[in-house]
Design an enzyme around this catalytic site. Structure first.
Site, PDB file in Angstrom:
ATOM      1  N   TYR A  25      14.603   2.283  10.553  1.00  0.00           N
ATOM      2  CA  TYR A  25      15.743   2.495   9.649  1.00  0.00           C
ATOM      3  C   TYR A  25      16.780   3.452  10.235  1.00  0.00           C
ATOM      4  O   TYR A  25      17.975   3.142  10.289  1.00  0.00           O
ATOM      5  CB  TYR A  25      15.244   3.023   8.303  1.00  0.00           C
ATOM      6  CG  TYR A  25      16.349   3.248   7.305  1.00  0.00           C
ATOM      7  CD1 TYR A  25      16.935   2.172   6.632  1.00  0.00           C
ATOM      8  CD2 TYR A  25      16.832   4.527   7.035  1.00  0.00           C
ATOM      9  CE1 TYR A  25      17.963   2.373   5.715  1.00  0.00           C
ATOM     10  CE2 TYR A  25      17.863   4.730   6.128  1.00  0.00           C
ATOM     11  CZ  TYR A  25      18.421   3.654   5.470  1.00  0.00           C
ATOM     12  OH  TYR A  25      19.446   3.850   4.571  1.00  0.00           O
ATOM     13  N   LYS A  85      20.790   2.696  11.483  1.00  0.00           N
ATOM     14  CA  LYS A  85      22.027   3.265  10.942  1.00  0.00           C
ATOM     15  C   LYS A  85      22.842   3.947  12.052  1.00  0.00           C
ATOM     16  O   LYS A  85      24.070   3.958  11.995  1.00  0.00           O
ATOM     17  CB  LYS A  85      21.711   4.235   9.801  1.00  0.00           C
ATOM     18  CG  LYS A  85      21.109   3.555   8.569  1.00  0.00           C
ATOM     19  CD  LYS A  85      22.030   2.495   7.967  1.00  0.00           C
ATOM     20  CE  LYS A  85      21.491   1.945   6.648  1.00  0.00           C
ATOM     21  NZ  LYS A  85      22.360   0.906   6.049  1.00  0.00           N
ATOM     22  N   ASN A  92      14.302   3.649  -2.325  1.00  0.00           N
ATOM     23  CA  ASN A  92      13.491   4.864  -2.114  1.00  0.00           C
ATOM     24  C   ASN A  92      12.549   5.105  -3.291  1.00  0.00           C
ATOM     25  O   ASN A  92      12.164   6.242  -3.559  1.00  0.00           O
ATOM     26  CB  ASN A  92      14.397   6.081  -1.855  1.00  0.00           C
ATOM     27  CG  ASN A  92      15.452   6.230  -2.942  1.00  0.00           C
ATOM     28  OD1 ASN A  92      15.214   5.914  -4.091  1.00  0.00           O
ATOM     29  ND2 ASN A  92      16.628   6.701  -2.568  1.00  0.00           N
ATOM     30  N   THR A 115      17.583   4.527  -6.177  1.00  0.00           N
ATOM     31  CA  THR A 115      17.575   3.051  -6.165  1.00  0.00           C
ATOM     32  C   THR A 115      16.155   2.572  -5.829  1.00  0.00           C
ATOM     33  O   THR A 115      15.277   3.367  -5.464  1.00  0.00           O
ATOM     34  CB  THR A 115      18.534   2.460  -5.096  1.00  0.00           C
ATOM     35  OG1 THR A 115      18.026   2.790  -3.791  1.00  0.00           O
ATOM     36  CG2 THR A 115      19.949   2.981  -5.239  1.00  0.00           C
ATOM     37  N   LYS A 165      22.316  -5.269  -6.963  1.00  0.00           N
ATOM     38  CA  LYS A 165      21.673  -4.084  -7.556  1.00  0.00           C
ATOM     39  C   LYS A 165      22.060  -2.843  -6.749  1.00  0.00           C
ATOM     40  O   LYS A 165      22.769  -2.927  -5.742  1.00  0.00           O
ATOM     41  CB  LYS A 165      20.151  -4.245  -7.583  1.00  0.00           C
ATOM     42  CG  LYS A 165      19.500  -4.285  -6.202  1.00  0.00           C
ATOM     43  CD  LYS A 165      17.978  -4.380  -6.343  1.00  0.00           C
ATOM     44  CE  LYS A 165      17.306  -4.318  -4.986  1.00  0.00           C
ATOM     45  NZ  LYS A 165      15.852  -4.368  -5.079  1.00  0.00           N
ATOM     46  N   ASP A 196      22.942 -14.355   2.371  1.00  0.00           N
ATOM     47  CA  ASP A 196      21.861 -13.651   3.060  1.00  0.00           C
ATOM     48  C   ASP A 196      22.437 -13.241   4.408  1.00  0.00           C
ATOM     49  O   ASP A 196      22.784 -14.109   5.230  1.00  0.00           O
ATOM     50  CB  ASP A 196      20.656 -14.578   3.232  1.00  0.00           C
ATOM     51  CG  ASP A 196      19.496 -13.888   3.942  1.00  0.00           C
ATOM     52  OD1 ASP A 196      19.730 -12.933   4.725  1.00  0.00           O
ATOM     53  OD2 ASP A 196      18.356 -14.315   3.728  1.00  0.00           O
ATOM     54  N   SER A 199      24.137   6.019   6.631  1.00  0.00           N
ATOM     55  CA  SER A 199      23.269   7.028   6.018  1.00  0.00           C
ATOM     56  C   SER A 199      23.422   8.325   6.798  1.00  0.00           C
ATOM     57  O   SER A 199      23.668   8.294   8.018  1.00  0.00           O
ATOM     58  CB  SER A 199      21.814   6.559   6.108  1.00  0.00           C
ATOM     59  OG  SER A 199      20.930   7.626   5.831  1.00  0.00           O
ATOM     60  N   ASN A 202      27.142  -3.536   2.749  1.00  0.00           N
ATOM     61  CA  ASN A 202      26.230  -2.631   2.038  1.00  0.00           C
ATOM     62  C   ASN A 202      24.770  -3.062   2.150  1.00  0.00           C
ATOM     63  O   ASN A 202      23.877  -2.214   2.119  1.00  0.00           O
ATOM     64  CB  ASN A 202      26.638  -2.571   0.560  1.00  0.00           C
ATOM     65  CG  ASN A 202      25.552  -1.989  -0.312  1.00  0.00           C
ATOM     66  OD1 ASN A 202      25.361  -0.772  -0.364  1.00  0.00           O
ATOM     67  ND2 ASN A 202      24.783  -2.863  -0.984  1.00  0.00           N
TER      68      ASN A 202
END
Ligand code: NAP
Length: 254
Positions: A177, A181, A215, A212, A17, A64, A153, A91
């Site tokens: 998070y 990154k 968020n 997506t 997705k 995974d 990001s 990704n």
């Protein structure tokens, strides 16, 4: 050489997705065989079937990124079927706060963040990248022009994150998070340095603020727009950059 091995072969993690699925679709449109890594095989197969229906050569792989056994199994399958890998897109990622808008991620504020959550985010966004990359690296080395793209990001930029009037100044600070990154960016440079002599180009991409699940669909870009910079870095020519960090607009500060 049969038809499938003549095509370039790309694996995208977290491709069932969101941005990963869009990356897979765009690489398939360019004529690559795309392998969609998904931790839920059923949803991976649904996404692969949709790409095949659109004319792409797409296959689902159970993967995974936090489970090294699935990464090894995926590598074995790719070796048996194609003998090599040309493109790896790391990704798969999680926010750690579930499906929330960044302005609502108050559970990541450093003084209050739970360590279990921080560890889980690093497990997927950083350690998972090492797990998957190392599992398929022998296959990438067999490609004449392998490319690795790590989906980072803008938030991972220390320069942007630290600017008092910068784009992230109004958002809750994050111990999970955002640092994950930044660590991914650092890892990108280290892999790039190791693999430069082998002609493998390794770069980090910032897709922008994309609509997506991650968020809660507050992003203003489409997944296809977010995927574009990743696809550009996955298809670099021999003179392309390595050890870089890019958005659709160009190079980003570390
Ligand atoms: P998304 O729609 O939530 O998709 C994330 C994908 O990663 C899903 O396929 C998810 O699988 C997968 N995933 C999570 N943990 C995994 C694991 N342990 N193993 C394998 N797959 C796993 O989010 P997205 O927005 O497309 O995010 C894709 C990447 O872009 C992430 O690295 C994210 O940090 C980055 N990014 C996104 C934005 C944005 O605005 N959306 C901005 C900057 C960077 P399940 O479906 O099974 O959960």
């Amino acid at each position: 050489m049969n038809a499938s091995t003549a095509r370039k072969v790309a694996m995208i993690t977290g491709a069932n997705k969101g941005i990963g699925r869009a990356i897979a679709g765009q690489l398939a449109e360019q004529g690559m065989t795309v392998l969609l890594g998904a931790r839920d095989p059923r949803r991976g197969e649904e996404a692969a079937a949709a790409l095949r229906a659109a004319g792409g050569d797409a296959h689902a792989l159970r993967l995974d990124v936090t489970d090294p056994a699935t990464a090894q199994e995926a590598a074995r399958w790719i070796e048996e079927r194609f003998g090599r890998l040309d493109v790896l897109v790391n990704n798969a990622g999680i926010t750690g706060s579930g499906q929330v808008a960044p302005q609502d991620a108050h559970d990541q504020v450093p003084s209050a963040a739970g360590l279990d959550m921080v560890r889980a985010v690093f497990e997927t966004n950083v350690f998972g990248v090492i797990t998957v990359t190392n599992a398929v690296l022998p296959l990438l080395r067999r490609s004449p022009a392998a490319r690795i793209v790590n989906v980072s990001s803008h938030a991972g930029s220390l320069t942007l994150a630290g600017a008092p009037d910068g784009p992230f100044a109004a958002l809750p600070p994050s111990a999970a998070y955002t640092p994950s990154k930044t660590a991914l960016n650092a890892l990108t440079v280290q892999y790039a340095n190791e693999l430069r002599k082998d002609g493998i180009l390794v770069n980090a991409a910032a897709p922008g603020y994309v609509d997506t699940d991650s968020n809660n669909h507050t992003g203003h870009l489409t997944p296809a727009q977010g995927a574009a910079v990743v696809v550009r870095l996955a298809t670099l020519g021999p003179d392309g950059p390595t050890a870089g960090f890019f958005s659709a607009e160009g190079p980003l500060p570390w």
